[in-house]
Enzyme design. Structure first.
Site, mmCIF file in Angstrom:
data_model
loop_
_atom_site.group_PDB
_atom_site.id
_atom_site.type_symbol
_atom_site.label_atom_id
_atom_site.label_comp_id
_atom_site.label_asym_id
_atom_site.label_seq_id
_atom_site.Cartn_x
_atom_site.Cartn_y
_atom_site.Cartn_z
ATOM 1 N N HIS A 121 0.827 -1.212 0.000
ATOM 2 C CA HIS A 121 0.000 0.000 0.000
ATOM 3 C C HIS A 121 0.858 1.257 0.000
ATOM 4 C CE1 HIS A 121 -2.253 3.108 2.457
ATOM 5 N NE2 HIS A 121 -2.896 3.070 1.313
ATOM 6 N N GLU A 178 2.061 1.964 -3.428
ATOM 7 C CA GLU A 178 1.024 2.603 -4.247
ATOM 8 C C GLU A 178 1.115 4.124 -4.132
ATOM 9 O OE1 GLU A 178 -3.352 3.945 -3.470
ATOM 10 O OE2 GLU A 178 -3.064 1.833 -2.969
ATOM 11 N N HIS A 179 1.328 4.624 -2.920
ATOM 12 C CA HIS A 179 1.479 6.069 -2.709
ATOM 13 C C HIS A 179 2.725 6.599 -3.419
ATOM 14 C CE1 HIS A 179 -1.350 7.181 0.735
ATOM 15 N NE2 HIS A 179 -1.632 5.912 0.465
#
Length: 452
Positions: free
Chosen positions: A73, A76-77
């Protein structure tokens, strides 16, 4: 394959739909593979000069190394920050200046990035995604892309989970439900492990998973396969595969619950108590026939205001404000089948529990009627077909299921298959999940003691 629950943090994204059109339909998807191993899927939709461009990477939170939770996650950023040829924050501004929309999401099973733009901008979107597939900047600058976004994710965890009583309780339940399984830790990761992620962790993750042979490109919109092929070969075709992406994922069957447990959480922010029960369900990838039947059975049992549980406990007995059932059938591995409800004032969670389970026992003993099963399966099929009216939903639907290992033909079959579920099959699936011999986790979300 109706719903895909995904997360950019915990749970945040629902995808539905499957094509019920015949093979000659104008929006029938097609697929080809580039020489570097990247699969390309084209879903024509010529109603408007718009395209949804999505890149799906076959990596999610389930693939994280021990002690590195949250890296999928966080990455993803980081993908939105800076590359060799795109300056800080420019990726987003380039898409928005073209009038487009963009975002991304991470689940246990995959990570996806998308842009929705005028079809004339499709080549530019491929150029941008190809650039960050190979030229992402990750360094140890305290204000640089990786460390800055690590702090953003830590704050996101505080806001989405630690300051949200319901999400925090759900995290505790799912940690117990999936104990020892790759799904055990929520997608956003544990705070101490996220805080300890290093730029080198990011570089290692990038090299291991962000490679064309580990990616699926889905383009839905006002294009033809030939349009997409020309652009994909131009922008993605030259990218050399790293050869490091894993062909074997960390998926494994979910073990049955070893015992029945009660997990409670109280917080001053809670205004109404909530009761839930989690049983071991199944998934379309593990057991497609049972998953279909379970979805139909749960629709009859608790799928809305006309369902058996709602009519009995809300309308007739007036013990609950709401009551419903659902199952996480669209993860790769088995997810929970859940019953939940909120009691009316003066009814305890224990009393609601007893009333719900008594009603379920009665329903499972008496069985379902043909009429209510027909109504349930037609509703599920219609919902899937209506999703074809949304270009982005079609792109999401195909991408998510392809990332799980389904074929285009299997994905398109859902409406026809769900209409074939019989009352006997639906009842058998629900009985198998909620049987008296099955262990479960009950959760109680409560106001703080002084607020009771």
């Amino acid at each position: 394959m109706k719903r895909i629950l995904v997360a950019a943090g915990l749970l945040a994204f629902a995808v539905a739909g499957a094509s019920a059109e015949p093979a000659t339909a104008p929006n029938t998807p097609s697929s080809f593979t580039l020489d570097n191993g990247m699969q390309v899927v084209v879903v024509p939709d010529h109603r408007a000069p718009v395209v949804t461009h999505m890149v799906w990477y076959k990596v999610g939170a389930a693939d994280e190394a021990p002690g590195k939770s949250g890296i999928a996650h966080l990455f993803e950023h980081v993908m939105f920050k800076q590359t060799k040829n795109i300056g800080p924050e420019e990726f987003t501004s380039i898409v928005q200046r073209s009038g487009g929309q963009l975002n991304a999401f991470t689940s246990w099973d995959y990570t996806a990035y998308f842009e929705r733009v005028h079809k004339d901008q499709l080549g530019k979107m491929m150029e941008l995604e190809a650039e960050r597939m190979v030229n992402l900047i990750i360094n140890d600058d305290p204000k640089g892309p990786f460390i800055a976004e690590r702090d953003v994710v830590k704050e996101e965890r505080r806001q989405r989970i630690e300051n949200n009583p319901g999400a925090l309780l759900q995290e505790m339940v799912l940690n117990e439900f999936w104990k020892g399984h790759p799904y055990e830790i929520t997608v956003i990761g544990l705070m101490d492990e996220v805080a300890a992620l290093s730029p080198q962790d990011g570089l290692d993750f990038y090299k291991e998973y962000y490679s064309p042979e580990n990616a699926i490109l889905v383009v839905a919109g006002d294009v033809t396969e030939e349009d997409v092929r020309v652009l994909a070969e131009e922008h993605y075709g030259p990218i050399e595969p790293t050869g490091q992406a894993h062909s074997a994922r960390k998926w494994q069957p979910v073990a049955p619950l070893a015992e029945t447990k009660l997990i409670t959480h109280s917080d001053p922010k809670v205004r109404q108590p909530v009761w839930s029960r989690y049983y071991l369900g199944t998934s379309f990838k593990r057991d497609p026939e049972t998953a279909l039947a379970l979805e139909v059975g749960l629709e009859v049992l608790g799928g809305g205001m006309t369902s058996r549980l709602y009519q009995s406990l809300v309308e007739q007995q007036k013990l609950a404000i709401n009551i419903a059932t659902f199952a996480w059938t669209t993860l790769h591995d088995e997810g929970p089948a859940v019953i939940y409800g909120t009691p009316v004032s003066g009814v305890s969670l224990e009393d609601l529990d007893a009333a719900v389970m008594a009603e379920i026992e009665k329903i499972l003993a008496d069985g379902f009627t043909e009429a209510e099963v027909v109504r349930a399966r037609n509703k599920l099929a219609a919902t899937a077909i209506y999703q074809q009216d949304s270009q982005s939903s079609m792109a999401n639907h195909y991408g998510a299921n392809l990332a799980l290992g389904f074929t285009l033909e299997e994905i398109a079959a859902y409406p026809d298959e769900v209409r074939q579920v019989t009352p006997e099959q639906a009842l058998a699936a629900v009985r198998a999940v909620f049987g008296a011999d099955k262990n479960y986790i009950t959760s109680h979300l409560l106001p703080a003691e002084g607020d009771l």
